[in-house]
Write an enzyme that holds these catalytic residues in place. Structure first.
Site, PDB file in Angstrom:
ATOM      1  N   SER A 122       0.829  -1.210   0.000  1.00 47.15           N
ATOM      2  CA  SER A 122       0.000   0.000   0.000  1.00 47.15           C
ATOM      3  C   SER A 122       0.864   1.262   0.000  1.00 47.15           C
ATOM      4  CB  SER A 122      -0.990  -0.042   1.170  1.00 47.15           C
ATOM      5  OG  SER A 122      -2.048   0.862   0.951  1.00 47.15           O
ATOM      6  N   ASP A 169      -9.462   1.240  -7.553  1.00 45.14           N
ATOM      7  CA  ASP A 169      -8.899   1.577  -6.252  1.00 45.14           C
ATOM      8  C   ASP A 169      -9.383   2.941  -5.776  1.00 45.14           C
ATOM      9  OD1 ASP A 169      -7.423   1.650  -3.963  1.00 45.14           O
ATOM     10  OD2 ASP A 169      -5.505   1.963  -4.940  1.00 45.14           O
ATOM     11  N   HIS A 201      -8.014  -2.414  -5.145  1.00 45.85           N
ATOM     12  CA  HIS A 201      -6.911  -1.977  -4.307  1.00 45.85           C
ATOM     13  C   HIS A 201      -6.152  -3.162  -3.724  1.00 45.85           C
ATOM     14  CE1 HIS A 201      -4.339   0.227  -1.675  1.00 45.85           C
ATOM     15  NE2 HIS A 201      -4.775  -0.441  -0.631  1.00 45.85           N
TER      16      HIS A 201
END
Length: 417
Positions: free
Chosen positions: A259, A355, A380
């Site tokens: 991330s 995302d 995502h």
């Protein structure tokens, strides 16, 4: 931007709030409980039976955004302390497996107490207590993982800390005569080394060492949060340390950023290409993630809490969100500082067009600059399907014959005690 008409790919969705932002009750029922039941992110090492009483208290108080983070965090302390006490008793009795599990379950409670980032006194306390519990739990495991303190002095600048704490594991049998590959994991905005340690077991089983470090502005990373160049200095210190480890095959070192950590994987692939065989950016961004329009909407989208304001804290702006929006793109963009136009090591980009945490537009941008990259489209981070793709890529790079599915079976946690 990558969308039609020069807009964000998901531009039309930016103004639609996610249901889980209505209250903690909504977050638990629509998003978090299924993850807790499975024992996966963000509930690594967590057990629903530990969390449910805490959740019931939070729901009874009707906690919702904007949270009082001290009030929120305090709800987790009694159960976490109970588990630590039980773990200490088991340790005293010589029952290492039970002690290890209970310490780690306590660390999971402390983790969610300080989630997404320790911004209040009690959240900072939860972070410290969670580290202690995680260290104990990991050290008592059948295949222990220990903390190392990587010196950050030679490359440090004023404002940096002196050490980079990391969790490090080397498979049994690794030595200078039989060195093993190393996977360096960059943690994200909210998941730190205390929980991404969950990846150790899979890599151990395929004969790889793991080094897990936080990114600047999170956890215990010594890099000055507001200095765009601090990660380059910290990673230089990290790679210097790695080069001194005789049990590591220096020709088979890879990086995986999760991330927000994906931002740093993109950066390290361009700034230290000679130190890595491959880097993976799973999620994250590089430029448009700092766009004021994106930041104005990110707090109410897919992320469970106030994403944009947490990023504001992480990048060294504290509560000054107005200044963060005005300055962040110019200051931290990897396009504006020329990073994307540098040569890079093999770089794999994985994220999705849908995302709502970091714009897919950033990975389109990466593909338009510098060395060619590989890319894969998912939602995502695309868990768990993206893990299958990434693991197979890394297995190929590291010349490992292994089954990604078997590897992934090591991640979910279910309590035994």
């Amino acid at each position: 931007m990558a969308g039609p008409g020069g807009k964000f790919w998901i531009h039309d969705k930016l103004s639609t709030p996610a249901v889980h932002h209505q209250s903690f009750k909504a977050l638990w029922e629509t998003k978090w409980k299924p993850l807790c039941d499975m024992g996966v992110y963000p509930f690594m090492f967590g057990a629903t039976k530990d969390f449910q009483p805490v959740v019931d208290e939070i729901i009874s108080k009707d906690l919702k955004e904007p949270y009082d983070w001290d009030e929120y965090a305090q709800c987790f302390f009694p159960k976490a302390k109970q588990l630590v006490a039980e773990a200490a008793s088991a340790e005293k009795e010589g029952d290492k497996p039970k002690a290890s599990e209970l310490y780690l379950r306590a660390s999971a409670l402390y983790r969610i107490a300080r989630f997404p980032a320790p911004r209040s006194e009690k959240q900072r306390n939860a972070w410290e207590l969670g580290k202690c519990a995680a260290r104990k739990g990991l050290s008592l495991h059948e295949f222990p993982m220990f903390e190392v303190a990587i010196p950050h002095t030679k490359h440090a600048s004023p404002g940096d800390g002196a050490t980079l704490p990391a969790f490090y594991h080397v498979p049994a049998g690794a030595s200078s005569a039989a060195p093993v590959p190393l996977v360096i994991i960059f943690t994200g905005l909210d998941g730190y080394r205390t929980e991404l340690a969950v990846w150790k077991e899979g890599w151990r089983q395929v004969g790889c060492a793991t080094l897990i470090v936080e990114i600047p502005g999170t956890g215990d990373n010594p890099g000055a949060a507001a200095d765009p160049a601090s990660p380059d200095r910290v990673w230089s210190s990290m790679f210097d340390w790695v080069a001194l480890q005789p049990e590591i095959d220096q020709s088979r070192v890879v990086n995986w950023g999760f991330s927000t950590g994906g931002y740093y994987s993109i950066r390290v692939a361009h700034t230290h290409p000679d130190r890595l065989r491959c880097a993976v950016a799973l999620g994250g961004g590089c430029h448009y993630m700092f766009d004021p329009v994106w930041l104005d909407n990110a707090d109410h989208l897919e992320y469970p809490f106030d994403l944009a304001h947490t990023l504001c804290y992480k990048f060294g702006y504290g509560k000054d969100f107005t200044r963060f929006k005005a300055e962040a793109m110019e200051k931290f963009s990897l396009l504006n500082d020329g990073t994307l136009n540098k040569p890079c090591t093999k770089l794999i980009l994985v994220n999705g067009t849908e995302d709502e945490i970091f714009p897919i537009d950033d990975y389109h941008l990466c593909l338009q600059h510098g060395s060619p990259k590989r890319a894969r489209d998912r939602k995502h981070m695309g868990e768990p399907e993206s893990f299958m793709i990434i693991l197979q890529e890394l297995f190929d790079v590291l010349d490992i014959k292994a089954n990604p599915g078997k590897f992934l079976s090591t991640l979910p946690f279910q309590p035994k005690y």
